[in-house]
Design a protein around this motif. Structure first.
Motif, PDB file in Angstrom:
ATOM      1  N   PRO A 190       5.654  -8.634  -9.731  1.00  0.00           N
ATOM      2  CA  PRO A 190       6.743  -9.439  -9.158  1.00  0.00           C
ATOM      3  C   PRO A 190       8.069  -8.694  -9.133  1.00  0.00           C
ATOM      4  CG  PRO A 190       5.400 -10.795 -10.604  1.00  0.00           C
ATOM      5  CD  PRO A 190       4.922  -9.382 -10.785  1.00  0.00           C
ATOM      6  N   GLU A 191       8.342  -7.896 -10.151  1.00  0.00           N
ATOM      7  CA  GLU A 191       9.590  -7.150 -10.189  1.00  0.00           C
ATOM      8  C   GLU A 191       9.640  -6.109  -9.070  1.00  0.00           C
ATOM      9  OE1 GLU A 191       7.561  -7.660 -12.778  1.00  0.00           O
ATOM     10  OE2 GLU A 191       8.782  -9.174 -13.821  1.00  0.00           O
ATOM     11  N   GLN A 192       8.522  -5.448  -8.822  1.00  0.00           N
ATOM     12  CA  GLN A 192       8.470  -4.470  -7.734  1.00  0.00           C
ATOM     13  C   GLN A 192       8.566  -5.142  -6.368  1.00  0.00           C
ATOM     14  OE1 GLN A 192       4.726  -2.861  -9.031  1.00  0.00           O
ATOM     15  NE2 GLN A 192       5.665  -1.040  -9.961  1.00  0.00           N
ATOM     16  N   GLN A 193       7.973  -6.318  -6.238  1.00  0.00           N
ATOM     17  CA  GLN A 193       8.014  -7.022  -4.966  1.00  0.00           C
ATOM     18  C   GLN A 193       9.425  -7.479  -4.609  1.00  0.00           C
ATOM     19  OE1 GLN A 193       4.890 -10.006  -4.370  1.00  0.00           O
ATOM     20  NE2 GLN A 193       3.623  -8.941  -5.874  1.00  0.00           N
ATOM     21  N   ARG A 194      10.280  -7.601  -5.598  1.00  0.00           N
ATOM     22  CA  ARG A 194      11.661  -8.021  -5.350  1.00  0.00           C
ATOM     23  C   ARG A 194      12.344  -7.106  -4.329  1.00  0.00           C
ATOM     24  NH1 ARG A 194      15.213 -11.205  -8.003  1.00  0.00           N
ATOM     25  NH2 ARG A 194      13.663 -11.594  -9.624  1.00  0.00           N
TER      26      ARG A 194
ATOM     27  N   VAL B 177      11.236 -15.154  -4.431  1.00  0.00           N
ATOM     28  CA  VAL B 177      10.886 -14.092  -5.371  1.00  0.00           C
ATOM     29  C   VAL B 177      11.015 -14.541  -6.823  1.00  0.00           C
ATOM     30  CG1 VAL B 177      13.224 -13.102  -5.402  1.00  0.00           C
ATOM     31  CG2 VAL B 177      11.243 -11.640  -5.891  1.00  0.00           C
ATOM     32  N   GLU B 178      11.925 -15.467  -7.094  1.00  0.00           N
ATOM     33  CA  GLU B 178      12.093 -15.945  -8.474  1.00  0.00           C
ATOM     34  C   GLU B 178      10.875 -16.683  -8.992  1.00  0.00           C
ATOM     35  OE1 GLU B 178      14.197 -16.486  -6.032  1.00  0.00           O
ATOM     36  OE2 GLU B 178      16.076 -15.473  -6.593  1.00  0.00           O
ATOM     37  N   TYR B 179       9.955 -17.021  -8.087  1.00  0.00           N
ATOM     38  CA  TYR B 179       8.773 -17.799  -8.457  1.00  0.00           C
ATOM     39  C   TYR B 179       7.490 -16.979  -8.353  1.00  0.00           C
ATOM     40  CZ  TYR B 179      12.138 -21.534  -8.220  1.00  0.00           C
ATOM     41  OH  TYR B 179      13.248 -22.312  -8.435  1.00  0.00           O
ATOM     42  N   PHE B 180       7.606 -15.679  -8.134  1.00  0.00           N
ATOM     43  CA  PHE B 180       6.405 -14.860  -8.029  1.00  0.00           C
ATOM     44  C   PHE B 180       5.649 -14.790  -9.349  1.00  0.00           C
ATOM     45  CE2 PHE B 180       7.692 -12.039  -4.154  1.00  0.00           C
ATOM     46  CZ  PHE B 180       7.653 -13.162  -3.349  1.00  0.00           C
ATOM     47  N   THR B 181       6.374 -14.755 -10.450  1.00  0.00           N
ATOM     48  CA  THR B 181       5.700 -14.740 -11.754  1.00  0.00           C
ATOM     49  C   THR B 181       4.932 -16.041 -11.973  1.00  0.00           C
ATOM     50  OG1 THR B 181       7.320 -13.237 -12.730  1.00  0.00           O
ATOM     51  CG2 THR B 181       6.031 -14.579 -14.242  1.00  0.00           C
ATOM     52  N   ARG B 182       5.540 -17.153 -11.597  1.00  0.00           N
ATOM     53  CA  ARG B 182       4.859 -18.441 -11.734  1.00  0.00           C
ATOM     54  C   ARG B 182       3.652 -18.511 -10.802  1.00  0.00           C
ATOM     55  NH1 ARG B 182       8.294 -23.939 -11.434  1.00  0.00           N
ATOM     56  NH2 ARG B 182       9.664 -22.618 -12.705  1.00  0.00           N
TER      57      ARG B 182
ATOM     58  N   HIS C 288       0.832  -1.200   0.000  1.00  0.00           N
ATOM     59  CA  HIS C 288       0.000   0.000   0.000  1.00  0.00           C
ATOM     60  C   HIS C 288       0.875   1.263   0.000  1.00  0.00           C
ATOM     61  CE1 HIS C 288      -3.281   2.694   1.137  1.00  0.00           C
ATOM     62  NE2 HIS C 288      -2.593   3.080   2.199  1.00  0.00           N
ATOM     63  N   GLU C 289       1.847   1.310   0.873  1.00  0.00           N
ATOM     64  CA  GLU C 289       2.713   2.488   0.968  1.00  0.00           C
ATOM     65  C   GLU C 289       3.555   2.662  -0.280  1.00  0.00           C
ATOM     66  OE1 GLU C 289       4.777   1.764   4.603  1.00  0.00           O
ATOM     67  OE2 GLU C 289       3.186   2.646   5.849  1.00  0.00           O
ATOM     68  N   PHE C 290       3.992   1.563  -0.877  1.00  0.00           N
ATOM     69  CA  PHE C 290       4.762   1.645  -2.127  1.00  0.00           C
ATOM     70  C   PHE C 290       3.935   2.304  -3.228  1.00  0.00           C
ATOM     71  CE2 PHE C 290       5.433  -0.237  -6.331  1.00  0.00           C
ATOM     72  CZ  PHE C 290       6.738   0.162  -6.590  1.00  0.00           C
ATOM     73  N   LEU C 291       2.691   1.870  -3.379  1.00  0.00           N
ATOM     74  CA  LEU C 291       1.839   2.430  -4.424  1.00  0.00           C
ATOM     75  C   LEU C 291       1.591   3.914  -4.192  1.00  0.00           C
ATOM     76  CD1 LEU C 291      -0.683  -0.524  -4.813  1.00  0.00           C
ATOM     77  CD2 LEU C 291       1.081   0.154  -6.454  1.00  0.00           C
TER      78      LEU C 291
END
Length: 307
Positions: free
Chosen positions: A271-275, A243-248, A201-204
């Motif tokens: 997923p890239e932002q969550q990294r 994190v490498e599996y967030f896209t999956r 939430h704070e990131f957005l």
């Protein structure tokens, strides 16, 4: 927080993990990246889905154009589950109970007769204990006492998972359900960890974007012990770097097209932002029959899975 993470090992051949879920799609919104990470490293990872999701609604407007969504929603959800399991590289078992539905109204109506959440604990847990004694998991993953959120099938899934962890190794309990097997660890999934949602939430907001999590956060800030919606009071003990599996994980969730649309809040942070924000999945270690130290970064800590 990022610097404290420890990577998973390269090989988990021999390790067995069982995740207990209420409905098809729950496995993809709760811990899916973790399951994919262990499965790709050689562990056997199985999802046990307690019900068929028969009383779910079609939540994706695009799928409402598909006649199968109304003619045979249970069949469609089975197809979706099979695709999600394939994406994650996991094994899957239908336990076979009937979805209880999510009651609405004041007062709440009774649950449908014979549905999962109306059963006695012994009757609801017996098939899962049989599965545990057959699959022999070292680790069981479940929901907390609130079910992650207070759906009656989620709460019952929590109860039967705990019962299976506690009783599957006891020869005097459920004597007709196979030879005893005692799992080594029991974890609760914390996919809806309030700190994680607040970080998104704070990131957005920092990016000048609208946050779909604002209402979710407000509801949980207002919740008190024993009130609706209940908030998990468990603190994270175990962070699985996945994190490498967030896209999956997101691909598996989108496979449940009758329940999830690409614009849902699950996908508001990529997923890239969550990294850089939250590159792990959260769990709480509830019980361990082996020696381990907290915090953990690996379910396998302390477990001899060589046999």
């Amino acid at each position: 927080m990022l610097s404290e993470l420890k990577p998973l090992a390269d090989d988990y051949s021999g390790l067995r993990i069982l995740a207990v879920h209420a409905h098809p799609d729950d496995e993809s919104s709760k811990g899916a990246a973790t399951m994919a990470a262990y499965a790709e490293r050689g562990a056997r990872v199985m999802v046990a889905t307690m019900t068929g999701g028969e009383r779910g609604d079609v939540l994706n407007e695009a799928v409402k154009e598909n006649p199968a969504a109304f003619r045979d929603l249970p069949g469609l959800r089975r197809q979706e589950m099979a695709e999600a399991a394939k994406v994650l590289g996991i094994e899957h078992r239908w336990v076979g109970f009937v979805d209880s539905g999510l009651p609405e109204g004041d007062p709440l109506p009774p649950l449908p007769w014979g549905s999962f959440a109306t059963l006695s604990l012994e009757n609801a847990a017996a098939p899962l204990i049989r599965l545990v004694r057959d699959f022999k998991p070292h680790v069981i993953l479940s929901y907390d006492e609130n079910g992650g959120y207070p759906h009656p099938d989620h709460i019952m899934s929590h109860k039967v998972a705990v019962e299976a962890y506690e009783k599957a190794g006891d020869a005097s309990a459920y004597p007709n359900e196979g030879k005893p097997w005692a799992p080594a660890k029991l974890y609760y999934d914390l996919a809806f960890n309030p700190q994680r949602i607040l970080a998104f939430h704070e990131f957005l907001l920092e990016q000048g974007l609208d946050s779909p999590y604002a209402q979710w956060i407000a509801m949980r800030q207002e919740a008190e012990e024993g009130k609706i919606p209940p908030v998990s009071r468990h603190q994270t003990t175990t962070k699985i770097p996945a994190v490498e599996y967030f896209t999956r994980r997101d691909q598996a969730l989108l496979a449940h097209a009758s329940q999830v649309a690409p614009g849902d809040l699950f996908f508001a942070v990529s997923p890239e932002q969550q990294r850089d924000i939250w590159p792990w999945e959260d769990y709480v270690l509830i019980d361990s029959r082996v020696k381990t130290e907290l915090p953990e970064f690996d379910f396998a800590d302390g477990i001899d899975f060589s046999n």
